[in-house]
Design a protein around this motif. Structure first.
Motif, PDB file in Angstrom:
ATOM      1  N   ALA A   1      25.338  -2.673 -16.333  1.00  0.00           N
ATOM      2  CA  ALA A   1      24.764  -3.992 -16.060  1.00  0.00           C
ATOM      3  C   ALA A   1      23.333  -3.857 -15.542  1.00  0.00           C
ATOM      4  CB  ALA A   1      25.631  -4.735 -15.047  1.00  0.00           C
ATOM      5  N   TRP A   2      23.093  -2.850 -14.714  1.00  0.00           N
ATOM      6  CA  TRP A   2      21.731  -2.614 -14.197  1.00  0.00           C
ATOM      7  C   TRP A   2      20.776  -2.281 -15.344  1.00  0.00           C
ATOM      8  CZ3 TRP A   2      18.432   1.593 -14.318  1.00  0.00           C
ATOM      9  CH2 TRP A   2      17.301   1.509 -13.492  1.00  0.00           C
ATOM     10  N   LEU A   3      21.228  -1.475 -16.296  1.00  0.00           N
ATOM     11  CA  LEU A   3      20.384  -1.134 -17.443  1.00  0.00           C
ATOM     12  C   LEU A   3      20.003  -2.371 -18.238  1.00  0.00           C
ATOM     13  CD1 LEU A   3      22.146   2.097 -18.757  1.00  0.00           C
ATOM     14  CD2 LEU A   3      19.812   1.969 -17.870  1.00  0.00           C
ATOM     15  N   LEU A   4      20.951  -3.273 -18.452  1.00  0.00           N
ATOM     16  CA  LEU A   4      20.675  -4.478 -19.234  1.00  0.00           C
ATOM     17  C   LEU A   4      19.620  -5.354 -18.559  1.00  0.00           C
ATOM     18  CD1 LEU A   4      24.286  -5.462 -20.369  1.00  0.00           C
ATOM     19  CD2 LEU A   4      22.531  -4.297 -21.716  1.00  0.00           C
ATOM     20  N   VAL A   5      19.625  -5.348 -17.221  1.00  0.00           N
ATOM     21  CA  VAL A   5      18.639  -6.138 -16.485  1.00  0.00           C
ATOM     22  C   VAL A   5      17.309  -5.404 -16.395  1.00  0.00           C
ATOM     23  CG1 VAL A   5      18.102  -7.202 -14.265  1.00  0.00           C
ATOM     24  CG2 VAL A   5      20.431  -7.314 -15.162  1.00  0.00           C
ATOM     25  N   ARG A   6      17.356  -4.079 -16.345  1.00  0.00           N
ATOM     26  CA  ARG A   6      16.152  -3.274 -16.125  1.00  0.00           C
ATOM     27  C   ARG A   6      15.079  -3.547 -17.175  1.00  0.00           C
ATOM     28  NH1 ARG A   6      12.065  -1.469 -16.446  1.00  0.00           N
ATOM     29  NH2 ARG A   6      11.214   0.593 -15.951  1.00  0.00           N
ATOM     30  N   SER A   7      15.458  -3.697 -18.439  1.00  0.00           N
ATOM     31  CA  SER A   7      14.484  -3.979 -19.494  1.00  0.00           C
ATOM     32  C   SER A   7      15.169  -4.636 -20.675  1.00  0.00           C
ATOM     33  CB  SER A   7      13.791  -2.692 -19.954  1.00  0.00           C
ATOM     34  OG  SER A   7      13.007  -2.943 -21.111  1.00  0.00           O
ATOM     35  N   PRO A   8      14.522  -5.633 -21.297  1.00  0.00           N
ATOM     36  CA  PRO A   8      15.136  -6.296 -22.453  1.00  0.00           C
ATOM     37  C   PRO A   8      15.223  -5.415 -23.685  1.00  0.00           C
ATOM     38  CG  PRO A   8      12.890  -7.086 -22.123  1.00  0.00           C
ATOM     39  CD  PRO A   8      13.223  -6.235 -20.935  1.00  0.00           C
ATOM     40  N   VAL A   9      14.529  -4.257 -23.696  1.00  0.00           N
ATOM     41  CA  VAL A   9      14.578  -3.391 -24.881  1.00  0.00           C
ATOM     42  C   VAL A   9      15.673  -2.332 -24.771  1.00  0.00           C
ATOM     43  CG1 VAL A   9      12.106  -3.734 -25.282  1.00  0.00           C
ATOM     44  CG2 VAL A   9      12.875  -1.665 -24.081  1.00  0.00           C
ATOM     45  N   ILE A  10      16.362  -2.276 -23.625  1.00  0.00           N
ATOM     46  CA  ILE A  10      17.394  -1.253 -23.436  1.00  0.00           C
ATOM     47  C   ILE A  10      18.671  -1.634 -24.180  1.00  0.00           C
ATOM     48  CG2 ILE A  10      19.004  -0.280 -21.753  1.00  0.00           C
ATOM     49  CD1 ILE A  10      16.801   0.082 -19.824  1.00  0.00           C
ATOM     50  N   LEU A  11      19.183  -0.669 -24.967  1.00  0.00           N
ATOM     51  CA  LEU A  11      20.450  -0.811 -25.690  1.00  0.00           C
ATOM     52  C   LEU A  11      21.322   0.379 -25.306  1.00  0.00           C
ATOM     53  CD1 LEU A  11      19.041  -1.566 -29.283  1.00  0.00           C
ATOM     54  CD2 LEU A  11      19.598  -3.231 -27.502  1.00  0.00           C
ATOM     55  N   PRO A  12      22.113   0.292 -24.242  1.00  0.00           N
ATOM     56  CA  PRO A  12      22.944   1.431 -23.838  1.00  0.00           C
ATOM     57  C   PRO A  12      23.965   1.774 -24.914  1.00  0.00           C
ATOM     58  CG  PRO A  12      22.865  -0.267 -22.124  1.00  0.00           C
ATOM     59  CD  PRO A  12      22.299  -0.869 -23.365  1.00  0.00           C
ATOM     60  N   ILE A  13      24.234   3.074 -25.083  1.00  0.00           N
ATOM     61  CA  ILE A  13      25.228   3.525 -26.060  1.00  0.00           C
ATOM     62  C   ILE A  13      26.227   4.449 -25.374  1.00  0.00           C
ATOM     63  CG2 ILE A  13      23.950   3.193 -28.217  1.00  0.00           C
ATOM     64  CD1 ILE A  13      22.992   6.127 -27.951  1.00  0.00           C
ATOM     65  N   PRO A  14      26.998   3.926 -24.400  1.00  0.00           N
ATOM     66  CA  PRO A  14      27.959   4.783 -23.706  1.00  0.00           C
ATOM     67  C   PRO A  14      28.990   5.333 -24.670  1.00  0.00           C
ATOM     68  CG  PRO A  14      28.402   2.466 -23.253  1.00  0.00           C
ATOM     69  CD  PRO A  14      27.081   2.522 -23.966  1.00  0.00           C
ATOM     70  N   GLY A  15      29.361   6.586 -24.446  1.00  0.00           N
ATOM     71  CA  GLY A  15      30.344   7.234 -25.302  1.00  0.00           C
ATOM     72  C   GLY A  15      31.636   7.497 -24.557  1.00  0.00           C
ATOM     73  N   THR A  16      32.741   7.457 -25.264  1.00  0.00           N
ATOM     74  CA  THR A  16      34.044   7.748 -24.688  1.00  0.00           C
ATOM     75  C   THR A  16      35.033   8.008 -25.811  1.00  0.00           C
ATOM     76  OG1 THR A  16      35.792   6.915 -23.228  1.00  0.00           O
ATOM     77  CG2 THR A  16      34.712   5.299 -24.644  1.00  0.00           C
ATOM     78  N   ALA A  17      36.113   8.686 -25.476  1.00  0.00           N
ATOM     79  CA  ALA A  17      37.209   8.840 -26.432  1.00  0.00           C
ATOM     80  C   ALA A  17      38.440   8.084 -25.945  1.00  0.00           C
ATOM     81  CB  ALA A  17      37.540  10.325 -26.627  1.00  0.00           C
ATOM     82  N   ASN A  18      38.246   7.191 -24.984  1.00  0.00           N
ATOM     83  CA  ASN A  18      39.333   6.455 -24.351  1.00  0.00           C
ATOM     84  C   ASN A  18      39.127   4.959 -24.576  1.00  0.00           C
ATOM     85  OD1 ASN A  18      40.400   4.873 -21.931  1.00  0.00           O
ATOM     86  ND2 ASN A  18      41.392   6.853 -21.596  1.00  0.00           N
ATOM     87  N   ILE A  19      40.103   4.297 -25.182  1.00  0.00           N
ATOM     88  CA  ILE A  19      39.946   2.876 -25.514  1.00  0.00           C
ATOM     89  C   ILE A  19      39.769   2.023 -24.270  1.00  0.00           C
ATOM     90  CG2 ILE A  19      41.210   0.857 -26.384  1.00  0.00           C
ATOM     91  CD1 ILE A  19      42.064   2.455 -28.766  1.00  0.00           C
ATOM     92  N   ALA A  20      40.482   2.336 -23.196  1.00  0.00           N
ATOM     93  CA  ALA A  20      40.332   1.553 -21.967  1.00  0.00           C
ATOM     94  C   ALA A  20      38.905   1.648 -21.436  1.00  0.00           C
ATOM     95  CB  ALA A  20      41.329   2.036 -20.912  1.00  0.00           C
ATOM     96  N   HIS A  21      38.320   2.842 -21.489  1.00  0.00           N
ATOM     97  CA  HIS A  21      36.928   3.003 -21.050  1.00  0.00           C
ATOM     98  C   HIS A  21      35.975   2.268 -21.988  1.00  0.00           C
ATOM     99  CE1 HIS A  21      37.920   6.931 -18.675  1.00  0.00           C
ATOM    100  NE2 HIS A  21      38.256   5.838 -18.013  1.00  0.00           N
ATOM    101  N   LEU A  22      36.266   2.298 -23.284  1.00  0.00           N
ATOM    102  CA  LEU A  22      35.453   1.563 -24.251  1.00  0.00           C
ATOM    103  C   LEU A  22      35.432   0.078 -23.901  1.00  0.00           C
ATOM    104  CD1 LEU A  22      34.037   1.468 -27.178  1.00  0.00           C
ATOM    105  CD2 LEU A  22      36.335   0.843 -27.985  1.00  0.00           C
ATOM    106  N   GLU A  23      36.591  -0.491 -23.663  1.00  0.00           N
ATOM    107  CA  GLU A  23      36.688  -1.915 -23.333  1.00  0.00           C
ATOM    108  C   GLU A  23      35.981  -2.209 -22.012  1.00  0.00           C
ATOM    109  OE1 GLU A  23      40.908  -2.338 -23.468  1.00  0.00           O
ATOM    110  OE2 GLU A  23      40.968  -2.647 -25.654  1.00  0.00           O
ATOM    111  N   GLU A  24      36.133  -1.308 -21.054  1.00  0.00           N
ATOM    112  CA  GLU A  24      35.468  -1.464 -19.754  1.00  0.00           C
ATOM    113  C   GLU A  24      33.951  -1.452 -19.921  1.00  0.00           C
ATOM    114  OE1 GLU A  24      34.710   1.847 -16.463  1.00  0.00           O
ATOM    115  OE2 GLU A  24      36.816   1.245 -16.534  1.00  0.00           O
ATOM    116  N   ASN A  25      33.456  -0.507 -20.719  1.00  0.00           N
ATOM    117  CA  ASN A  25      32.005  -0.416 -20.928  1.00  0.00           C
ATOM    118  C   ASN A  25      31.460  -1.687 -21.572  1.00  0.00           C
ATOM    119  OD1 ASN A  25      31.903   2.184 -19.857  1.00  0.00           O
ATOM    120  ND2 ASN A  25      32.043   3.186 -21.859  1.00  0.00           N
TER     121      ASN A  25
END
Length: 270
Positions: free
Chosen positions: A228-252
Motif C-alpha cells: 500500500a505504501w508503494l502505491l502511494v509513494r508514486s503513481p508510476v509504481i507497479l509492484p509485482i510481488p511473487g509467491t507460490a501460495n494462493i493465500a499470499h497471492l490474494e493477500e497481496n
C-alpha cells in the motif's frame, strides 16, 4: 483498483504478479503453479512478469500452459539478456543473442508480439547502442511492443533513452530498501513505469516497530502495508510481488484496498 498505462498506451492494474517463484517441474507442484497463475487472472491481475532466465524458459512455458489463450487485458512481460549455461548464468545481450532469446520467448509464450520486453541486465561486454538497437529493430519488426530495462542507474537510464524510448524500469525497491530512490524519481518525471521487484520481502520479514504497529492498527499484514505504501509513494509504481501460495497471492492483491492515512505515511516514510 486504479490503472497505469505503460508506455502511455498499455493499461494494467497497479498490482501485478511476479512468476519467478512458481515451481515448473512436472507433478503436483506444477499443477499448483498453474492453479495459482489462473487464480491471479481471476482476481483481476493484468500484469504478470516472467523472464528467459527463470528455469531457462520453463517459467514462460508454464504461464502459456496455464493462461493461453490469454485474456485481452492481460500483459505477460518477459525479460532477456541473461542466459543459463548449464547450472550457471551469464549476461548476454549481443544483438544476435537477443534476437534468438526474443524468438524463443515468442514461441514459449505462444504469441506473435511481446507487448513489454525488458532487458534483464545491461551486458557490460556489449555496447549499449548495440543492445538497445537490437531491441529497437525487433520492436520495429513488430515482435516487441515496448522496451524496458532492469537494475539500472539514473545515468544508464538517461543514456538508454537517447537511443530508444524506454517504457519501464524494473529495479529492486521497497519500503525498507530505497537505494534506487533517484531512479524512481527519474521514472516518475518521465512517466516511465517502475516495477519494483522484491517489493514486500523486507516489509514482510522486518519486525520494525512502526511497520508492525501500522499493520496492527489497520488489521492487515506488514506485507500489505508495504505494498500500500508503494502505491502511494508514486503513481508510476507497479509492484509485482511473487509467491507460490494462493493465500499470499490474494493477500497481496488485496493490498490495493488498504488505505493509509497521512499519519501512517509520515510514520512509515521516516
Amino acid at each position: 483498483m486504479e490503472q497505469f498505462a505503460i508506455g502511455g498506451d498499455l493499461p494494467v492494474r497497479r498490482i501485478g504478479f511476479g512468476a519467478m517463484r512458481l515451481p515448473t517441474e512436472a507433478g503436483p507442484a506444477r499443477e499448483a503453479s498453474i492453479a495459482l497463475a489462473r487464480r491471479a487472472v481471476e482476481l483481476g491481475i493484468t500484469l504478470i512478469d516472467t523472464a528467459h532466465l527463470y528455469g531457462g524458459g520453463a517459467n514462460e512455458e508454464l504461464l502459456a500452459e496455464a493462461l493461453y489463450p490469454y485474456p485481452d487485458d492481460l500483459v505477460v512481460t518477459t525479460k532477456v539478456g541473461v542466459v543459463r549455461t548449464g547450472d550457471d548464468w551469464k549476461y548476454d545481450a549481443r544483438p544476435e543473442s537477443l534476437r534468438v532469446q526474443v524468438d524463443e520467448g515468442l514461441r514459449r509464450l505462444r504469441v506473435e508480439r511481446i507487448e513489454l520486453l525488458q532487458l534483464h541486465r545491461l551486458d557490460p561486454e556489449t555496447p549499449l547502442a548495440d543492445q538497445l538497437g537490437a531491441l529497437r529493430d525487433l520492436r520495429d519488426e513488430g515482435k516487441i511492443g515496448r522496451i524496458g530495462l532492469s537494475e539500472v542507474t539514473v545515468d544508464e537510464l538517461a543514456r538508454a533513452r537517447e537511443i530508444v524510448d524506454i517504457a519501464s524500469v524494473q529495479n529492486r525497491y521497497s519500503l525498507l530498501d530505497r537505494s534506487y530512490e533517484a531512479v524512481l524519481d527519474a521514472c516518475e518525471a518521465a512517466g516511465i513505469a517502475f516495477l519494483p521487484w522484491r517489493p514486500v520481502l523486507g516489509a514482510a520479514s522486518e519486525a520494525g516497530s512502526e511497520l508492525v504497529a501500522v499493520a496492527a492498527e489497520l488489521g492487515v499484514t506488514t506485507a500489505q502495508v508495504g505494498l500500500a505504501w508503494l502505491l502511494v509513494r508514486s503513481p508510476v509504481i507497479l509492484p509485482i510481488p511473487g509467491t507460490a501460495n494462493i493465500a499470499h497471492l490474494e493477500e497481496n492483491f488485496a493490498a490495493g484496498d488498504v488505505k493509509l492515512t497521512a499519519e501512517h505515511l509520515e510514520r512509515l516514510s521516516s
